[in-house]
Design a protein around this motif. Structure first.
Motif, mmCIF file in Angstrom:
data_model
loop_
_atom_site.group_PDB
_atom_site.id
_atom_site.type_symbol
_atom_site.label_atom_id
_atom_site.label_comp_id
_atom_site.label_asym_id
_atom_site.label_seq_id
_atom_site.Cartn_x
_atom_site.Cartn_y
_atom_site.Cartn_z
ATOM 1 N N GLY A 107 53.433 93.509 -10.104
ATOM 2 C CA GLY A 107 52.261 93.792 -9.474
ATOM 3 C C GLY A 107 52.272 93.076 -8.083
ATOM 4 N N TRP A 108 51.432 93.508 -6.965
ATOM 5 C CA TRP A 108 51.301 92.918 -5.759
ATOM 6 C C TRP A 108 49.602 92.637 -5.813
ATOM 7 C CZ3 TRP A 108 54.338 90.361 -2.148
ATOM 8 C CH2 TRP A 108 55.529 90.671 -2.283
ATOM 9 N N PHE A 109 49.390 91.299 -5.370
ATOM 10 C CA PHE A 109 47.951 90.958 -5.292
ATOM 11 C C PHE A 109 47.705 90.442 -3.955
ATOM 12 C CE2 PHE A 109 47.356 91.736 -9.991
ATOM 13 C CZ PHE A 109 48.721 91.689 -10.425
ATOM 14 N N ARG A 110 46.469 90.186 -3.628
ATOM 15 C CA ARG A 110 46.249 89.135 -2.764
ATOM 16 C C ARG A 110 44.860 88.395 -2.706
ATOM 17 N NH1 ARG A 110 44.628 94.141 1.755
ATOM 18 N NH2 ARG A 110 42.747 94.760 0.681
ATOM 19 N N GLN A 111 44.577 87.481 -1.825
ATOM 20 C CA GLN A 111 43.486 86.567 -2.128
ATOM 21 C C GLN A 111 43.114 86.351 -0.842
ATOM 22 O OE1 GLN A 111 43.237 83.631 -5.149
ATOM 23 N NE2 GLN A 111 41.159 83.691 -5.517
ATOM 24 N N ARG A 136 40.916 87.280 -6.496
ATOM 25 C CA ARG A 136 42.387 87.721 -6.360
ATOM 26 C C ARG A 136 42.110 89.332 -6.698
ATOM 27 N NH1 ARG A 136 47.232 84.607 -8.247
ATOM 28 N NH2 ARG A 136 46.199 83.180 -6.794
ATOM 29 N N GLU A 137 42.622 90.174 -5.596
ATOM 30 C CA GLU A 137 42.305 91.499 -5.760
ATOM 31 C C GLU A 137 44.020 92.279 -5.967
ATOM 32 O OE1 GLU A 137 41.669 93.323 -2.109
ATOM 33 O OE2 GLU A 137 41.388 95.226 -2.727
ATOM 34 N N VAL A 173 46.570 85.687 1.200
ATOM 35 C CA VAL A 173 47.635 85.371 0.766
ATOM 36 C C VAL A 173 48.109 86.306 -0.125
ATOM 37 C CG1 VAL A 173 49.165 83.561 -0.490
ATOM 38 C CG2 VAL A 173 47.213 82.812 1.127
ATOM 39 N N TYR A 174 49.317 86.928 -0.346
ATOM 40 C CA TYR A 174 49.832 88.051 -0.964
ATOM 41 C C TYR A 174 50.702 87.430 -2.084
ATOM 42 C CZ TYR A 174 47.835 91.594 2.079
ATOM 43 O OH TYR A 174 46.978 92.476 2.696
ATOM 44 N N TYR A 175 50.505 87.826 -3.119
ATOM 45 C CA TYR A 175 51.431 87.383 -4.473
ATOM 46 C C TYR A 175 52.000 88.603 -5.028
ATOM 47 C CZ TYR A 175 48.171 83.226 -3.953
ATOM 48 O OH TYR A 175 47.648 82.067 -3.553
ATOM 49 N N CYS A 176 53.224 88.186 -5.605
ATOM 50 C CA CYS A 176 53.611 89.173 -6.629
ATOM 51 C C CYS A 176 53.583 88.621 -7.946
ATOM 52 C CB CYS A 176 55.115 89.742 -6.098
ATOM 53 S SG CYS A 176 56.347 88.433 -6.227
ATOM 54 N N ALA A 177 53.585 89.314 -9.045
ATOM 55 C CA ALA A 177 53.594 88.695 -10.240
ATOM 56 C C ALA A 177 54.023 89.831 -11.191
ATOM 57 C CB ALA A 177 52.222 88.590 -10.780
ATOM 58 N N SER A 229 46.778 90.766 -16.811
ATOM 59 C CA SER A 229 47.953 91.169 -17.718
ATOM 60 C C SER A 229 49.181 90.611 -16.958
ATOM 61 C CB SER A 229 48.128 92.717 -17.296
ATOM 62 O OG SER A 229 47.083 93.371 -17.868
ATOM 63 N N TYR A 230 49.479 89.753 -16.020
ATOM 64 C CA TYR A 230 50.461 89.253 -15.325
ATOM 65 C C TYR A 230 50.469 87.785 -15.602
ATOM 66 C CZ TYR A 230 50.693 93.565 -13.216
ATOM 67 O OH TYR A 230 50.790 95.071 -13.037
ATOM 68 N N GLY A 231 51.559 87.282 -16.069
ATOM 69 C CA GLY A 231 51.693 85.978 -16.811
ATOM 70 C C GLY A 231 52.568 85.082 -15.733
ATOM 71 N N TYR A 232 53.313 85.548 -14.785
ATOM 72 C CA TYR A 232 54.192 85.026 -14.050
ATOM 73 C C TYR A 232 54.101 85.267 -12.533
ATOM 74 C CZ TYR A 232 56.483 84.690 -18.335
ATOM 75 O OH TYR A 232 56.973 84.611 -19.990
ATOM 76 N N TRP A 233 53.851 84.212 -11.879
ATOM 77 C CA TRP A 233 53.293 84.585 -10.377
ATOM 78 C C TRP A 233 54.343 83.800 -9.305
ATOM 79 C CZ3 TRP A 233 48.857 87.137 -9.057
ATOM 80 C CH2 TRP A 233 48.187 87.790 -10.066
ATOM 81 N N GLY A 234 54.403 84.528 -8.263
ATOM 82 C CA GLY A 234 54.833 83.597 -7.237
ATOM 83 C C GLY A 234 54.114 82.780 -6.550
ATOM 84 N N GLN A 235 54.633 81.948 -5.322
ATOM 85 C CA GLN A 235 53.749 80.980 -4.582
ATOM 86 C C GLN A 235 52.857 81.779 -3.551
ATOM 87 O OE1 GLN A 235 56.756 81.915 -4.055
ATOM 88 N NE2 GLN A 235 56.574 82.117 -1.667
ATOM 89 N N GLY A 236 53.166 83.078 -3.063
ATOM 90 C CA GLY A 236 52.463 83.548 -2.133
ATOM 91 C C GLY A 236 52.941 83.582 -0.816
ATOM 92 N N THR A 237 52.584 84.366 -0.001
ATOM 93 C CA THR A 237 52.985 84.705 1.394
ATOM 94 C C THR A 237 51.675 84.718 2.430
ATOM 95 O OG1 THR A 237 54.492 85.326 3.056
ATOM 96 C CG2 THR A 237 53.947 86.809 1.335
ATOM 97 N N GLN A 238 51.507 84.290 3.567
ATOM 98 C CA GLN A 238 50.254 84.613 4.138
ATOM 99 C C GLN A 238 50.485 85.587 5.244
ATOM 100 O OE1 GLN A 238 47.314 82.683 4.234
ATOM 101 N NE2 GLN A 238 46.909 84.460 5.563
ATOM 102 N N VAL A 239 49.789 86.552 5.150
ATOM 103 C CA VAL A 239 49.566 87.485 6.017
ATOM 104 C C VAL A 239 48.369 87.392 6.780
ATOM 105 C CG1 VAL A 239 49.432 90.381 6.258
ATOM 106 C CG2 VAL A 239 50.948 89.261 4.717
ATOM 107 N N THR A 240 48.551 87.445 8.123
ATOM 108 C CA THR A 240 47.261 87.538 8.908
ATOM 109 C C THR A 240 47.122 88.878 9.999
ATOM 110 O OG1 THR A 240 47.339 85.098 8.898
ATOM 111 C CG2 THR A 240 46.036 86.093 10.653
#
Length: 125
Positions: free
Chosen positions: A35-39, A45-46, A93-97, A111-122
């Motif tokens: 999944g892709w998420f953002r905060q 977190r969305e 900040v965008y995350y995948c999980a 539902s997601y148990g493993y997450w990346g550290q995120g990358t900033q989108v501006t």
């Protein structure tokens, strides 16, 4: 330990495009729901999009449907999020999980148990 590393975040003007990458290491990504998420600052977190294990069914939140596209490259063990027609409100900040459950993917953050550290989108002019 499963590892996910996001990349591709940047500063972009409104109306522009970016492609985010989510590289998996120490596991084979196609066997997991991704999944892709953002905060954004001060917001929860969305969930944005997900791609199911195996056949790769895809799902999108209404906020990004028609603008964002999720895809998977099994050879590169990478999931992408192509983002078009970007708006200032996409700034976050965008995350995948990864979700290891043997079911289809969901747009449920828990539902997601493993997450990346995120990358900033501006998105700004």
């Amino acid at each position: 330990q499963l590892q996910l590393v996001e990349s591709g975040g940047d500063l972009v003007q409104p109306g522009g495009s970016l492609r985010l990458s989510c590289l998996a290491s120490r596991f084979t990504l196609r066997y997991y729901n991704i999944g892709w998420f953002r905060q954004a600052p001060g917001k929860e977190r969305e969930a944005l999009s997900c791609i199911s294990r195996g056949a790769g069914s895809t799902y999108y939140a209404d906020s990004v449907k028609g603008r964002f596209t999720i895809s998977r490259d099994n050879a590169k063990n990478t999931v992408y999020l192509q983002m078009n027609s970007l708006k200032p409100e996409d700034t976050a900040v965008y995350y995948c999980a990864a979700d290891a459950r043997p079911v289809g993917c969901t747009l449920v953050t828990g539902s997601y148990g493993y997450w990346g550290q995120g990358t900033q989108v501006t998105v700004s002019s």
